[in-house]
Design a protein around this motif. Sequence first.
Motif, PDB file in Angstrom:
ATOM      1  N   LEU A 149      -2.391  27.338  -1.617  1.00  0.00           N
ATOM      2  CA  LEU A 149      -2.136  26.473  -2.773  1.00  0.00           C
ATOM      3  C   LEU A 149      -2.279  27.229  -4.085  1.00  0.00           C
ATOM      4  O   LEU A 149      -1.734  26.806  -5.122  1.00  0.00           O
ATOM      5  N   ASN A 150      -3.048  28.328  -4.070  1.00  0.00           N
ATOM      6  CA  ASN A 150      -3.130  29.131  -5.299  1.00  0.00           C
ATOM      7  C   ASN A 150      -1.768  29.724  -5.652  1.00  0.00           C
ATOM      8  O   ASN A 150      -1.418  29.862  -6.829  1.00  0.00           O
ATOM      9  N   PRO A 153       1.189  25.782  -5.881  1.00  0.00           N
ATOM     10  CA  PRO A 153       0.484  24.544  -6.251  1.00  0.00           C
ATOM     11  C   PRO A 153       1.299  23.304  -5.872  1.00  0.00           C
ATOM     12  O   PRO A 153       2.527  23.331  -5.883  1.00  0.00           O
TER      13      PRO A 153
END
Length: 654
Positions: A149-150, A153
């Motif tokens: 997710l970094n 996003p």
Amino acid sequence: MNVIMINWRSLCYISILVFFLQPNVYAEQQLTLNVHSNTPPFEWQSETGEENGFNIELARYIAQQLHYDLHINRRSLDQTLKTVTNDTRQLAVIAVPSGEILDINKALPLLPTYISAYNRRGEENADTWAALKGKRVAIKSASSVAMYLNNKPQDFIIIPVITNERGFELLSSGEVDYVVSEFYCSRRMLSLFPIAKTAGRPLLYSQFYLIMSDKDPDFVAAINEVVKNSFNNGYFDDLLNQWVAFGKEKIELGQVKKDFSQVALVTAIISSLGMLITLYISFILRKKTKSLKQELLNRRNAELEIKRISVQFHSVLDGLPHGVCLIAKNQQLIWQNGKYPWILEHEVLAQSKPKINLNQLIYRTFTDEYSQNLEFTLNNKHWKLELHLISNDMLALFLEDNTETFELKQASDLSARLASLGELSAGIAHEINNPVGLITQSVTLVRDLLDELKLNISNNISSTQKTNQLLADIDYGCESIDDSAGRISRIVRDLKHFSKPILEIAPKAVNLNNVVETALRLTHNNVKRIHLQLMLNKQLPTIEGDELQLQLVLVNLIQNACFAMDKPEPLLVIETGIENSNIFIKVTDNGCGMDTQTLERIREPFFTTRRDLGGTGLGLSTSNKILSIHQAQWLIHSQQGTGTEMKILFRSVS
């Protein structure tokens, strides 16, 4: 000498050089595994600081195969990636999402996995990232999901948690809407939190890789070779079965701590309860032991006392003048005190009077269950035999030499008779004097008549009428003499029988009317001054008894009645008859009567109310014994100032 000094210095330099180079040698032989998570079953640290899990065991296997010392270094995911990228002999295991490219060397893939969303039962599914839009989603920090997710996003609210277990706790309490985590970590959570479920198909697929720096190609090649060999020799499969096999996954550290705390608490409680129970049982056992010791002591003392009493009891039994035997139901002798052993010899008992059949007596005692008592004569001695039932299988036999008692009884009976004779003597003397006087007078008259008859004959006076008159007078005188002599003879005969000692009881048929008539003749002098009323039943059946003893009883009753009637118009009633199949004799007087105290003691030996008038107190006590022997019932009714009724009931011979 100089050469030796140079060599010695050379050795020192070499030693110093080796000493300083040694750490580098050791450093080159060390392999470091960098761990960035605390998630079973792959890698986690116990409360004691020990590292465990699939990744740890794989690193130990690699270090063993390459002869390295393994060092485990716990870091964050970012630090782990930085260290593995920049330094050599550094290893780590990370989950790489599909499609992600890392600028790092990877060994063969270890395990495939996937990432899914989880929510509460009954809520809508989430098969895509878009389905999570605007939702509160719990994600473990520094996990492969967080790393993904970094870079990519998504449009939902991330709630970071330290462990997946914490994320599921928030889901159960409604503080988050979803938990997104890796499959292996989530499977155990579903069993711990029944409210949770898989929200849909996987959101993302990933692969576990063993990563390392590519700065040392030889090291990389060696690692890949070891991993490849682990696949080929089956070690990798064994490792999977040990740590990651379905149904055997390790729980996360938080759950381990929680369960361990609960188990420790339960164990402590159980241990405390066990200790309390042990103390209680120990106290009870100690108390019981003390009680048992006291009971054993009491029993030992009781046994000693019983033994002492038993010895004394046997000593007493052995010293008894009576013969004592214990006989079993099969008529076998159990014990005997040694006195009169001939009692068990049937040939000896056959000579007794009456003859005794001991076997029959024993059988009757066990059968009828009541005691046997009898007396017999043997070798000029009187014996008393008793058999008493002790239990269903044993009886006691007692044999007593009753000769002295029998003689004392005879003497007592004789004393009672002599006492009665003493009281009768005055009246009997008067009764004899009357016929004696009549005889004397008749003899004088006959002598005078004979003299007159002789004179008439000598004077030739031959008047027939006068002669006949003289002969008639002489005949009357002779009849008077004969009647008076008969009266004296009867009195003497009755006295002779009355005073005769009774050697033994000889029961036979007795008519009570005859007993009454004899007693009245003996007590005529007492009875003649009072009004006598006889009511004798002429059809009276006979009874079984001893006539002389019954005469003594009736004489005593008549005398006591006469002595009690010191009043005008005395009345004595003697009656015989039948009442309720029993034969009775009743003596009633209208004398002074008796009070309650006198009635209670009237049967006692030597008790008399006429001590100052010569009473001995033996009459009624002897009568009571005689009536007991005859199994007669003696009823006494008396009222002071009115009189007394003595009633005796006998059973007839029939």
